[in-house]
Design an enzyme around this catalytic site. Structure first.
Site, short mmCIF file in Angstrom:
data_model
loop_
_atom_site.label_atom_id
_atom_site.label_comp_id
_atom_site.label_asym_id
_atom_site.label_seq_id
_atom_site.Cartn_x
_atom_site.Cartn_y
_atom_site.Cartn_z
N HIS A 1 0.92 -1.51 0.11
CA HIS A 1 0.01 -0.04 0.15
C HIS A 1 0.53 1.20 0.04
O HIS A 1 0.41 2.42 -0.29
CB HIS A 1 -0.88 0.34 0.97
CG HIS A 1 -2.34 0.46 0.90
ND1 HIS A 1 -2.61 1.20 -0.33
CD2 HIS A 1 -3.48 0.60 1.51
CE1 HIS A 1 -3.79 1.23 -0.35
NE2 HIS A 1 -4.02 2.04 1.36
N ASP B 1 -2.09 1.83 -5.11
CA ASP B 1 -3.69 2.26 -4.01
C ASP B 1 -4.29 1.53 -4.45
O ASP B 1 -4.50 0.92 -4.48
CB ASP B 1 -3.85 3.82 -4.99
CG ASP B 1 -2.95 4.67 -4.63
OD1 ASP B 1 -2.26 5.58 -3.41
OD2 ASP B 1 -2.87 6.12 -5.92
#
Length: 427
Positions: free
Chosen positions: A393, A397
């Site tokens: 992450h 995204d």
């Protein structure tokens, strides 16, 4: 006759140390030139260390589970001739021992007198060292010994400084400790009932450290999506009736990944968190997480986009067999850019795969099952399978991850799309 010291060789790729997994010889064994002496492992592969000379095993330099630095002594042989460990070398080593010895260290004093720190004199001074000469804790800390030997000595209430060492450079071996306990009449502390301590070694230790590091340093985002693979399974069954090798679902998943990363190249990448650099790759090197007898390994299907279904199936079968048989080398076990993990028929409904760092994505294939699905007017039986995919992450995204998984779902639900050339990104 002389002594020949064999040191840990440089086994390439900048490896500074290797973990000793297993001795293939014992003290007293006769070995021929090129005979395997030990198996060691690095984070790349498990290899055997051959003997450059013929001789008789004089001493072993470490115990399984210990790490040995490149250039450190691995094993010592008794050989015909002068060997490579002469009086000058032993005198120099003894001088170093004298320089570092502290007053009251009976072992250092005897070593200095003998001029050979690897061969202990059976003197009364060593048999019954003065307890007042050094504190027990300090003495034990100075003695070389494997963690397992230290643990057994601690449980038995034995100061390792009181144990006659026969290993190289004054190392106390398990046999030395056992002999000391027999001489002193002390009995080892009884083992706790129904308790067994197992030291992680080799691939299992490496895997444990990698998983811990990946979980600690990589913020994971996991997306689980159900996929209707009824059409894919029908196609796969038809293909397997006419062709060999047998095609599993993995070649289809690999082909879908190649197509998907062609549209979203940020998923076929490594992230260097030391320099905050993303390195994108053009060819897709797919790692296939594979269970081996000694732990989890990830053989690599290189340039997966250049393979058809049967070539991919053959390569997966070949590499999986090499991993299970212990024949896979560094080249086969390194260089993946994105990983697929599957538990096959044992797979659960959903999983949370851990990223194969420094990659940024891993695709998990779960178990197939026939379930009743609503088609708008009625429930019909469909073959369903969940994909559980995790992403880094820090650089991926949530929206991009969801789009990537949706594309995989589309390609696997309509397998004909896997064989239609796609336009390059930006075309």
């Amino acid at each position: 006759m002389g002594e020949y010291a064999i040191k840990m060789p440089d086994i390439g790729e900048g490896i500074a140390e290797a973990e000793l997994i297993e001795w293939l010889v014992n003290v007293g064994d006769e070995v021929a030139t090129d005979a395997p002496l030990a198996e060691v492992t690095t984070d790349k592969a498990r290899v055997q260390i051959p003997s450059p000379v013929a001789g008789t095993v004089h001493s072993l330099g470490a115990e399984p589970g210990e790490f040995i630095a490149v250039g450190a002594e691995l094993i010592r042989l008794t050989v015909a001739g002068g060997g490579n460990v002469g009086p000058a070398a032993r005198t120099e080593e003894a001088d170093r021992t004298v320089a570092t010895a502290k007053p009251g260290d009976a072992r250092s004093e005897v070593s200095a007198k003998s001029g050979n720190p690897t061969k202990r004199e059976h003197s009364a001074e060593l048999e019954e060292p003065a307890q007042s000469a050094r504190p027990a804790i300090a003495a034990s800390a100075k003695v070389l010994a494997a963690p397992a030997v230290r643990g057994r000595a601690r449980d038995a209430g034995v100061d390792l400084g009181d144990v006659r060492a026969t290993g190289p450079e004054g190392r106390v071996t398990a046999a030395d400790l056992a002999a000391h306990l027999n001489r002193s009449g002390a009995a080892p502390a009884p083992a706790a009932e129904s308790v067994e301590d197992i030291q992680l070694m080799g691939i299992r230790r490496i895997t444990a450290k990698r998983m811990q590091q990946a979980w600690r340093e990589v913020p994971h985002i996991t997306i689980v999506e159900e996929v209707d693979v009824t059409e894919l399974e029908s196609l796969r069954t038809r293909l397997n009736s006419d062709h060999t090798p047998r095609v599993t679902v993995l070649p289809f998943v690999m082909r879908a990944i190649v197509a998907a990363v062609g549209e979203q190249p940020e998923f076929n990448a490594h992230f260097d968190d030391q320099t905050d650099t993303i390195r994108r790759y053009t060819p897709v090197h797919v790692g296939i997480a594979t269970q081996a007898p000694d732990g989890l390994k990830v053989p690599v299907i290189r340039d997966a986009g250049a393979l058809d279904l049967w070539e991919a199936a053959a390569r997966i079968e070949e590499l999986s067999a090499a991993v299970r048989d212990g024949r896979a080398g560094r080249e086969e076990l390194s260089g993946s850019t994105i990983t697929v993990t599957s538990l096959g028929k044992l797979g659960a409904i959903a999983t949370t795969p851990i990223i194969n760092r420094p990659e940024v994505a891993i695709v998990g294939v779960n178990r197939m099952a026939v379930r009743p699905m609503w088609n708008g007017s009625e429930f019909v039986p469909r073959t369903m399978m969940n994909l559980s995919s995790s992403f880094d992450h820090r650089v991926i995204d949530g929206w991009a991850a969801a789009r990537f998984v949706a594309r995989l779902k589309e390609l696997l639900e309509m397998p004909a799309l896997l064989f239609i050339p796609t336009k390059p990104q930006g075309a």
